[in-house]
Design an enzyme around this catalytic site. Structure first.
Site, PDB file in Angstrom:
ATOM      1  N   ASN A 183       4.724  62.484  64.152  1.00  0.00           N
ATOM      2  CA  ASN A 183       5.300  63.453  64.892  1.00  0.00           C
ATOM      3  C   ASN A 183       5.848  63.546  65.743  1.00  0.00           C
ATOM      4  O   ASN A 183       6.997  64.607  66.826  1.00  0.00           O
ATOM      5  CB  ASN A 183       3.957  65.129  65.260  1.00  0.00           C
ATOM      6  CG  ASN A 183       4.313  65.711  65.969  1.00  0.00           C
ATOM      7  OD1 ASN A 183       4.688  66.491  65.302  1.00  0.00           O
ATOM      8  ND2 ASN A 183       4.046  65.794  67.101  1.00  0.00           N
ATOM      9  N   SER A 194      12.808  67.653  59.961  1.00  0.00           N
ATOM     10  CA  SER A 194      13.049  69.367  60.476  1.00  0.00           C
ATOM     11  C   SER A 194      13.867  69.704  59.908  1.00  0.00           C
ATOM     12  O   SER A 194      14.896  69.622  59.005  1.00  0.00           O
ATOM     13  CB  SER A 194      14.031  69.256  61.720  1.00  0.00           C
ATOM     14  OG  SER A 194      14.453  70.263  62.570  1.00  0.00           O
ATOM     15  N   TYR A 199      19.886  64.200  67.007  1.00  0.00           N
ATOM     16  CA  TYR A 199      18.337  65.017  66.865  1.00  0.00           C
ATOM     17  C   TYR A 199      19.245  64.706  65.544  1.00  0.00           C
ATOM     18  O   TYR A 199      18.371  64.747  64.397  1.00  0.00           O
ATOM     19  CB  TYR A 199      18.619  66.324  67.036  1.00  0.00           C
ATOM     20  CG  TYR A 199      16.752  66.747  66.728  1.00  0.00           C
ATOM     21  CD1 TYR A 199      16.012  66.176  67.802  1.00  0.00           C
ATOM     22  CD2 TYR A 199      17.012  67.533  66.112  1.00  0.00           C
ATOM     23  CE1 TYR A 199      14.542  66.837  67.654  1.00  0.00           C
ATOM     24  CE2 TYR A 199      15.870  68.103  66.006  1.00  0.00           C
ATOM     25  CZ  TYR A 199      14.739  67.819  66.164  1.00  0.00           C
ATOM     26  OH  TYR A 199      13.087  68.087  65.568  1.00  0.00           O
TER      27      TYR A 199
END
Length: 263
Positions: free
Chosen positions: A88, A141, A154
């Site tokens: 995580n 995500s 990201y």
């Protein structure tokens, strides 16, 4: 408190586990009977929250393959087994396009978010293989499913996470090791605090989410526990999107509103 104790006798290794989603999910695992081995860059009183009888903590930089390998080794040495790996730990990239993005920072984002999963899985899978069973869950995500303005590193890291999960799921399916990912949308965590500091940013963000709110981390954590549990025994190589309807949109405007409710 769970009545089923699905993880009684099980050991769960959690990265980024002392705040936000990681800490809340660690708490859910403990409530469901697990022993948790939490790693992060800071301890943040996680052991007092979880109870030292239920949890152990080790400082670990998941961008370091040596740190990852030694942390997995210590977990197995302390608890004798490893049933679940929940990766995580994450870093949110600075707002920049590829021209303006610093090379070193790009590499750091990839190393933490994506390479950390590779390093940890490489160390954990042999132990799971000897046990004949195991589950790996990664936090990807919605940013790994579509692009965002200014979040190139990201986006790249989370998209890589999604496909690394698929690849590992294929490679290790016959060994009894399942690999899945959760893809949260906007969550109310310390990492997203910047979005809440400016009201116009918060308002603009919530306006794009059909449910008009962010997720409580435990809403994501419960999905992590499901994917790690025997209830998901035939699920592998999947990405579970948990986003309040964000990714269900085509990108078109709301025609119902534009036409005053008329089709």
């Amino acid at each position: 408190m769970s009545h089923t104790r699905r993880f009684a006798g099980k050991v769960v290794f959690i990265t980024g586990g002392t705040s936000g989603l990681g800490a809340d999910t660690a708490e859910l695992f403990v409530q469901d009977g697990a022993k948790v081995f939490v790693v992060d860059l800071q301890e943040r009183d996680i052991l007092s929250r979880l109870g030292s009888d239920n949890a152990a903590f080790r400082k670990c930089d998941v961008s370091s393959p040596n740190d990852c390998a030694s942390a997995i080794e210590e977990c197995v040495k302390q608890y004798g087994r490893l049933d679940v790996l929940f990766h995580n730990a994450a870093r949110l990239s600075p707002l920049a396009n590829v021209v303006d993005h610093e090379v070193e920072m790009f590499q750091q984002i990839i190393n933490t978010n994506l390479c950390g999963l590779f390093y940890l899985s490489r160390a954990a899978i042999p132990q799971m293989r000897t046990q004949g069973k195991g589950a790996i869950v990664a936090t990807a995500s919605t940013s790994g499913l579509a692009g965002d303005y200014g979040l190139c590193s990201y986006n790249a890291a989370k998209a890589g996470t999604v496909n690394l999960v698929r690849s590992m799921a294929l490679d290790h399916a016959l060994e009894g090791i399942r690999v899945n990912a959760v893809c949260p949308g906007y969550m109310i965590t310390p990492m997203t605090e910047a979005f809440r500091m400016e009201k116009h940013v918060q308002d603009a963000l919530l306006a794009t989410i059909p449910m008009r709110r962010g997720a409580d981390p435990k809403e994501i954590g419960r999905a992590v526990l499901f994917l790690a549990s025997d209830e998901a025994s035939f699920i592998t190589g999947q990405t579970l999107t948990i986003d309040g309807g964000w990714m269900a949109k085509s990108g078109c405007p709301n025609f119902m509103e534009l036409f005053g409710g008329q089709a």
